[in-house]
Design an enzyme around this catalytic site. Structure first.
Site, PDB file in Angstrom:
ATOM      1  N   HIS A  77       0.830  -1.204   0.000  1.00  0.00           N
ATOM      2  CA  HIS A  77       0.000   0.000   0.000  1.00  0.00           C
ATOM      3  C   HIS A  77       0.867   1.257   0.000  1.00  0.00           C
ATOM      4  O   HIS A  77       2.015   1.236   0.462  1.00  0.00           O
ATOM      5  CB  HIS A  77      -0.924   0.005   1.210  1.00  0.00           C
ATOM      6  CG  HIS A  77      -2.031  -0.987   1.116  1.00  0.00           C
ATOM      7  ND1 HIS A  77      -3.057  -1.049   2.025  1.00  0.00           N
ATOM      8  CD2 HIS A  77      -2.290  -1.968   0.222  1.00  0.00           C
ATOM      9  CE1 HIS A  77      -3.898  -2.008   1.703  1.00  0.00           C
ATOM     10  NE2 HIS A  77      -3.444  -2.587   0.595  1.00  0.00           N
ATOM     11  N   GLU A  79       0.717   3.984   1.766  1.00  0.00           N
ATOM     12  CA  GLU A  79       1.110   4.424   3.103  1.00  0.00           C
ATOM     13  C   GLU A  79       2.270   3.575   3.628  1.00  0.00           C
ATOM     14  O   GLU A  79       3.225   4.093   4.205  1.00  0.00           O
ATOM     15  CB  GLU A  79      -0.069   4.302   4.086  1.00  0.00           C
ATOM     16  CG  GLU A  79      -1.300   5.065   3.677  1.00  0.00           C
ATOM     17  CD  GLU A  79      -2.313   4.216   2.910  1.00  0.00           C
ATOM     18  OE1 GLU A  79      -3.519   4.364   3.175  1.00  0.00           O
ATOM     19  OE2 GLU A  79      -1.902   3.410   2.052  1.00  0.00           O
ATOM     20  N   CYS A 105      -6.435   1.738   5.213  1.00  0.00           N
ATOM     21  CA  CYS A 105      -6.997   0.468   5.679  1.00  0.00           C
ATOM     22  C   CYS A 105      -6.502   0.232   7.107  1.00  0.00           C
ATOM     23  O   CYS A 105      -5.633   0.954   7.611  1.00  0.00           O
ATOM     24  CB  CYS A 105      -6.565  -0.678   4.762  1.00  0.00           C
ATOM     25  SG  CYS A 105      -4.825  -1.149   4.939  1.00  0.00           S
ATOM     26  N   CYS A 108      -2.620  -0.241   7.398  1.00  0.00           N
ATOM     27  CA  CYS A 108      -1.891   1.017   7.272  1.00  0.00           C
ATOM     28  C   CYS A 108      -2.118   1.912   8.487  1.00  0.00           C
ATOM     29  O   CYS A 108      -1.205   2.609   8.940  1.00  0.00           O
ATOM     30  CB  CYS A 108      -2.282   1.734   5.984  1.00  0.00           C
ATOM     31  SG  CYS A 108      -1.726   0.866   4.503  1.00  0.00           S
TER      32      CYS A 108
END
Length: 145
Positions: A77, A79, A105, A108
């Site tokens: 991801h 992040e 999410c 993260c």
């Protein structure tokens, strides 16, 4: 009209996300502290691995809905990528702000909390209520632009 700092950094995040190789959703992230950019990240396969744009989307092939089974994906991801890039260069993000194109999410969110991120600014929705609960519980300020 001069943009606010949040608008300025979110504009940069929109450019960062253009490097994404995800076929489902392009996401960009930026970590800032004291109005200085510390790291950027976008969603895509780990270094040296083939991207979904090359081999197809595993999640699409398996019929996995958005927001579920995060582990079944080739990509890291945005992040996470920004946090890893900061760590790779030895840059502390403690006390920083995370700008991201979409709500983080839960994975993260947990990483941001433990990295010491104090504020998260995002634009788009993501179906993860637990992430928002944990951020609130941890005292991370969350702003939706």
């Amino acid at each position: 009209m001069r943009p606010s700092w949040d608008e300025y950094f979110m504009g940069i995040v929109e450019l960062v996300k253009e490097r994404s190789t995800c076929l489902r959703r392009q996401v960009g992230a930026l970590i800032v502290k004291d109005k200085r950019i510390l790291a950027t990240g976008y969603n895509g396969a780990p270094s040296g691995c083939k991207h979904c744009s090359e081999v197809g989307c595993l999640r699409e092939q398996m019929g996995i809905p958005s927001g579920q089974r995060h582990e079944l994906c080739r990509a890291i991801h945005a992040e996470q990528n920004a946090l890893v890039q900061a760590a790779y260069s030895g840059t502390s993000v403690n006390g920083g702000t995370l700008y991201v194109t979409h709500q983080p999410c839960v994975l993260c969110a947990k990483m941001a909390i433990n990295a010491g991120i104090k504020k998260i600014v995002f634009k788009g929705d993501y179906p993860d209520d637990l992430a928002m609960e944990l951020l609130k519980e941890a005292g991370v300020r969350v702003v939706r632009l």
